[in-house]
Design a protein around this motif. Structure first.
Motif, PDB file in Angstrom:
ATOM      1  N   LEU A 180       0.942  -1.043  -0.082  1.00  0.00           N
ATOM      2  CA  LEU A 180      -0.083  -0.012   0.011  1.00  0.00           C
ATOM      3  C   LEU A 180       0.911   1.286  -0.048  1.00  0.00           C
ATOM      4  N   GLY A 181       0.300   2.410  -0.633  1.00  0.00           N
ATOM      5  CA  GLY A 181       1.199   3.497  -0.672  1.00  0.00           C
ATOM      6  C   GLY A 181       0.813   4.401   0.441  1.00  0.00           C
ATOM      7  N   PRO A 182       1.415   5.650   0.673  1.00  0.00           N
ATOM      8  CA  PRO A 182       1.114   6.657   1.697  1.00  0.00           C
ATOM      9  C   PRO A 182      -0.331   6.911   1.818  1.00  0.00           C
ATOM     10  N   PHE A 187      -6.984   7.107   5.666  1.00  0.00           N
ATOM     11  CA  PHE A 187      -8.395   6.344   6.018  1.00  0.00           C
ATOM     12  C   PHE A 187      -8.354   5.272   6.885  1.00  0.00           C
ATOM     13  N   GLN A 188      -9.578   4.905   7.468  1.00  0.00           N
ATOM     14  CA  GLN A 188      -9.794   3.884   8.287  1.00  0.00           C
ATOM     15  C   GLN A 188     -10.051   2.597   7.588  1.00  0.00           C
ATOM     16  N   ALA A 216     -17.089   3.082   6.628  1.00  0.00           N
ATOM     17  CA  ALA A 216     -18.110   4.265   6.567  1.00  0.00           C
ATOM     18  C   ALA A 216     -18.737   4.520   5.208  1.00  0.00           C
ATOM     19  N   GLY A 217     -18.509   3.745   4.191  1.00  0.00           N
ATOM     20  CA  GLY A 217     -18.943   4.086   2.818  1.00  0.00           C
ATOM     21  C   GLY A 217     -17.930   4.748   2.059  1.00  0.00           C
ATOM     22  N   ASN A 218     -18.520   5.398   0.980  1.00  0.00           N
ATOM     23  CA  ASN A 218     -17.602   6.043  -0.135  1.00  0.00           C
ATOM     24  C   ASN A 218     -16.854   7.159   0.433  1.00  0.00           C
ATOM     25  N   VAL A 219     -15.857   6.878   1.283  1.00  0.00           N
ATOM     26  CA  VAL A 219     -15.157   8.094   2.101  1.00  0.00           C
ATOM     27  C   VAL A 219     -13.694   7.879   1.661  1.00  0.00           C
ATOM     28  N   ILE A 220     -13.243   7.200   0.597  1.00  0.00           N
ATOM     29  CA  ILE A 220     -11.826   6.956   0.319  1.00  0.00           C
ATOM     30  C   ILE A 220     -12.001   7.699  -1.031  1.00  0.00           C
ATOM     31  N   THR A 221     -11.020   8.642  -1.168  1.00  0.00           N
ATOM     32  CA  THR A 221     -10.910   9.623  -2.295  1.00  0.00           C
ATOM     33  C   THR A 221      -9.611   9.527  -2.889  1.00  0.00           C
ATOM     34  N   ALA A 222      -8.929   8.537  -2.711  1.00  0.00           N
ATOM     35  CA  ALA A 222      -7.410   8.380  -3.454  1.00  0.00           C
ATOM     36  C   ALA A 222      -7.102   6.891  -3.491  1.00  0.00           C
TER      37      ALA A 222
END
Length: 226
Positions: A180-182, A187-188, A216-222
Motif C-alpha cells: 500500500l502507498g502513503p 483512511f480507516q 463508513a462508505g464511499n469515503v476513500i478519495t485516493a
C-alpha cells in the motif's frame, strides 16, 4: 712279445684341477641360494621424474569454491525474487499472484456500471462495494469509493477445487503480499477477502481477491496503491 709296441707310462698322472666337474644328475638340482645380496643399493627415481600433485589439488579446491559461490548467488536471487511485492505478478506451481497495477485496468471512461467480478483489475476502485454482488460500479479512484482491489491470486486452470478454508488462506496470503502507498494512512481501512464458491469454480472462476474497504462508505478519495 715286443716290448717296444707298449707305450711308456706317463711320468705323472694327468692333471684334473682345470677340468670342469660334471654334476651327478642322479643327486638332483643344486639347492637355490638362501638369499641374494645386491652389489649396488637400489636407487629411487630421480626427483625430476616424480609427479607433482599439488597443482591438481589446488585446481580442484578452486573449482569447489567457485561452485559454492555460484550456488550461493543463485539461492540469493531466488530468495530476492520470492520476496513479497518485488514483481507485479509471481508464478508458482499453483497459480499467479498479482499485487501491482497492470495497465490498462478497467476500460475508460469511468464510472462504469454493471462490471462483473471476473473483469475486476488490480487498482480498480468501487462505489457502494458489495463483495457478494454479481456486478458493481467502477469509479475513478480520486472520487468517493468504498473499496479498491489491491491483490489477486489466480489458480491454474487444471487445479481442482481446494475447499473453503484453503481458499480463505490463499486470499489472506494475497492480502499479506499487497503493498500500500502513503494514501492508505489517510483512511480507516480494512482488508476484505473474496473467493469462488464450488459452483463458480466449476464455471471457471479460479481467482481469489483482496480488497481494502472502508466501513463508513464511499469515503476513500485516493488510490491506496503506490
Amino acid at each position: 712279445m715286443n716290448h717296444q709296441d707298449i707305450p711308456p707310462k706317463p711320468a705323472s698322472p694327468p692333471r684334473t684341477g682345470s677340468l670342469p666337474k660334471i654334476q651327478n644328475r642322479a643327486a638332483g638340482p643344486a639347492p637355490a641360494p638362501e638369499s641374494v645380496t645386491w652389489s649396488q643399493p637400489r636407487q629411487d627415481p630421480a626427483p625430476e621424474k616424480r609427479v607433482n600433485r599439488r597443482p591438481a589439488f589446488w585446481k580442484a579446491f578452486l573449482v569447489v569454491v567457485i561452485l559454492a559461490v555460484a550456488g550461493s548467488l543463485v539461492w540469493l536471487a531466488v530468495w530476492l525474487n520470492s520476496a513479497p511485492g518485488n514483481d507485479a505478478a509471481k508464478g508458482d506451481a499453483a497459480g499467479v499472484l498479482q499485487t501491482a497495477v497492470t495497465p490498462p485496468a478497467t476500460p475508460q471512461p469511468l464510472p462504469r456500471e454493471g462490471v462483473a467480478p471476473a473483469a475486476y483489475a488490480i487498482g480498480d476502485c468501487f462505489k457502494d462495494f458489495d463483495p457478494q454482488a454479481l456486478t458493481t460500479t467502477v469509479v475513478p479512484c480520486d472520487t468517493g469509493h468504498s473499496a479498491q482491489l489491491v491483490a489477486t491470486f489466480r489458480y491454474a486452470d487444471s487445479t481442482g477445487y481446494p475447499g473453503v478454508e484453503p481458499l480463505k488462506a490463499k486470499a489472506l496470503e494475497a492480502c499479506q503480499a499487497a503493498k500500500l502507498g502513503p494514501a492508505a494512512k489517510q483512511f480507516q481501512l480494512n482488508y476484505q477477502r473474496s473467493f469462488p464458491s464450488s459452483t463458480s469454480w466449476e464455471s471457471g472462476d479460479r481467482r481469489v481477491d483482496c480488497y481494502v474497504t472502508a466501513d463508513a462508505g464511499n469515503v476513500i478519495t485516493a488510490s491506496v496503491l503506490p
